[in-house]
Design a protein around this motif. Structure first.
Motif, PDB file in Angstrom:
ATOM      1  N   ALA A 291       0.845  -1.185   0.000  1.00 35.15           N
ATOM      2  CA  ALA A 291       0.000   0.000   0.000  1.00 35.15           C
ATOM      3  C   ALA A 291       0.885   1.241   0.000  1.00 35.15           C
ATOM      4  O   ALA A 291       2.112   1.163   0.092  1.00 35.15           O
ATOM      5  N   GLY A 292       0.252   2.390  -0.082  1.00 36.52           N
ATOM      6  CA  GLY A 292       0.985   3.639  -0.023  1.00 36.52           C
ATOM      7  C   GLY A 292       0.138   4.811  -0.474  1.00 36.52           C
ATOM      8  O   GLY A 292      -1.007   4.649  -0.925  1.00 36.52           O
ATOM      9  N   MET A 293       0.703   5.993  -0.356  1.00 36.18           N
ATOM     10  CA  MET A 293       0.036   7.198  -0.845  1.00 36.18           C
ATOM     11  C   MET A 293       0.287   7.328  -2.345  1.00 36.18           C
ATOM     12  O   MET A 293       1.404   7.099  -2.829  1.00 36.18           O
ATOM     13  N   VAL A 294      -0.752   7.656  -3.084  1.00 41.38           N
ATOM     14  CA  VAL A 294      -0.652   7.737  -4.546  1.00 41.38           C
ATOM     15  C   VAL A 294       0.452   8.739  -4.921  1.00 41.38           C
ATOM     16  O   VAL A 294       0.497   9.867  -4.417  1.00 41.38           O
ATOM     17  N   HIS A 295       1.347   8.289  -5.792  1.00 40.60           N
ATOM     18  CA  HIS A 295       2.490   9.109  -6.213  1.00 40.60           C
ATOM     19  C   HIS A 295       2.001  10.357  -6.965  1.00 40.60           C
ATOM     20  O   HIS A 295       1.097  10.272  -7.810  1.00 40.60           O
ATOM     21  N   PRO A 296       2.590  11.524  -6.662  1.00 42.56           N
ATOM     22  CA  PRO A 296       2.168  12.748  -7.370  1.00 42.56           C
ATOM     23  C   PRO A 296       2.255  12.626  -8.885  1.00 42.56           C
ATOM     24  O   PRO A 296       1.385  13.159  -9.602  1.00 42.56           O
TER      25      PRO A 296
END
Length: 352
Positions: A291-296
């Motif tokens: 999982a992770g924060m969506v890459h800019p």
């Protein structure tokens, strides 16, 4: 005594009485309809004794003798036919009583049990995950399993030199198409086509990787991916969502561990391990996804401004979750069409 050219009524009466006595002896021994039918044919059939006797009326010339003989013969016929009918009803009643007795159902006896089926464990846990996330506002979205490199790699910030594009990792098809290696392709298509916020989707389905098959790896397996995009989404939202799903599926006795990972399409990125809590010794951690924060850059590639929106994405290996939940040693058992898998799920146990 009435006589007619050698034929006298006394002889005819004696013959009638003989046939009647003989018939009575035989019918008293009849116990089934087949024998009764044979007796009917023998006495009142076309060539039966009574029919033959009545045929002798043609040879009697004297009207008085013929009239008297006809009366006697008709009485004999009525007697035979009456007895046949009475015995037919008697035998039918006996046979009916036997049939009823043989077919009687004892309502106090226990009924026959039928084995119950169950949904496939993969479908079962997908449905549970979907229901849990639906209560958090997520919706189900599906996508194609045959994909383009653009949706599988390019827009997800996976460069051309990345090893995931190699033949040994991806199943490539004709016309520069491929079998999707993750259901993140569905997220890419949704971000590409939607710009109204919030976006909260899940995309379960089959994915394909050119991997060696072993106890915990398959070339075709199920993923369950989710995406949440809105203004002000934080990493703590991601952690809270994952922990809620895992504890809802496995129970409060299970724990989640997050560890740093690298994924081209998220930053920061984490791997997700789960384990049952133990009172002694080391817990057995199994990685179930990332999982992770969506890459800019992914936001930019798909037409969103990373300065205005943020979001998190996650992917869970449903096959591994099933094996952890039910204690399967080999996840490939889930894909072999083994009926014992369904039977075991129906009884909430695995014995393999």
């Amino acid at each position: 005594m009435i006589e007619n050219k050698g034929v006298c009524m006394a002889e005819l009466s004696e013959k009638v009485q003989g046939i009647k006595a003989e018939f009575q002896d035989k019918i008293d021994q009849v116990s089934d309809l087949k024998t009764l039918e044979e007796l009917r044919v023998a006495y009142v059939g076309k060539k039966g004794q009574v029919k033959v006797l009545m045929g002798t009326l043609r040879d009697i010339k004297d009207p008085d003798v013929k009239r008297a003989a006809a009366v006697e013969f008709n009485k004999l016929r009525e007697y035979v036919e009456g007895n046949l009918d009475e015995n037919r009803r008697r035998i039918e009643n006996v046979e009916y009583d036997r049939q009823i007795e043989a077919e009687t159902v004892d309502m106090t006896m226990p009924g026959r049990t039928h084995e119950t089926g169950a949904r496939h464990p993969l479908s079962d846990i997908e449905t549970e995950c979907m229901e849990i996330l639906r209560m958090l506002g997520f919706e189900y979205v599906d996508g194609p399993e045959i994909e383009t490199p653009a949706h599988n790699f390019d827009v997800l910030n996976i460069p051309e030199y990345h090893p995931a594009r190699d033949m040994q990792d991806t199943f490539w098809l004709e016309n520069d198409l491929l079998l999707r290696s993750h259901t993140t392709t569905v997220q890419a298509r949704v971000l590409e086509s939607r710009h109204d916020l919030p976006i909260k989707i899940v995309s379960p389905g089959k994915v394909y990787r050119n991997e060696a098959v072993d106890a915990t790896h398959l070339a075709c397996f199920h993923q369950f991916e989710g995406l949440c995009v809105d203004k002000g989404i934080r990493f703590t939202d991601l952690k809270g969502t994952i922990e809620h799903v895992i504890r809802s599926i496995f129970g409060s006795n299970w724990q989640v561990r997050f560890k740093p990972k690298f994924y081209p399409y998220t930053e920061p990125s984490v791997g997700m391990d789960i384990s049952e809590k133990v009172t002694s010794g080391e817990p057995k951690w199994i990685t179930i996804g990332g999982a992770g924060m969506v890459h800019p850059q992914v936001f930019r590639n798909l037409g969103h401004d990373p300065e205005q929106v943020s979001g998190f994405a996650f992917g869970m290996g449903i096959s591994r979750m099933v094996s952890m939940r039910h204690g399967l040693d080999h996840i490939k058992t889930l894909y072999e069409g083994d009926l014992r898998v369904h039977q075991a799920v129906a009884h909430k146990r695995f014995e393999m």
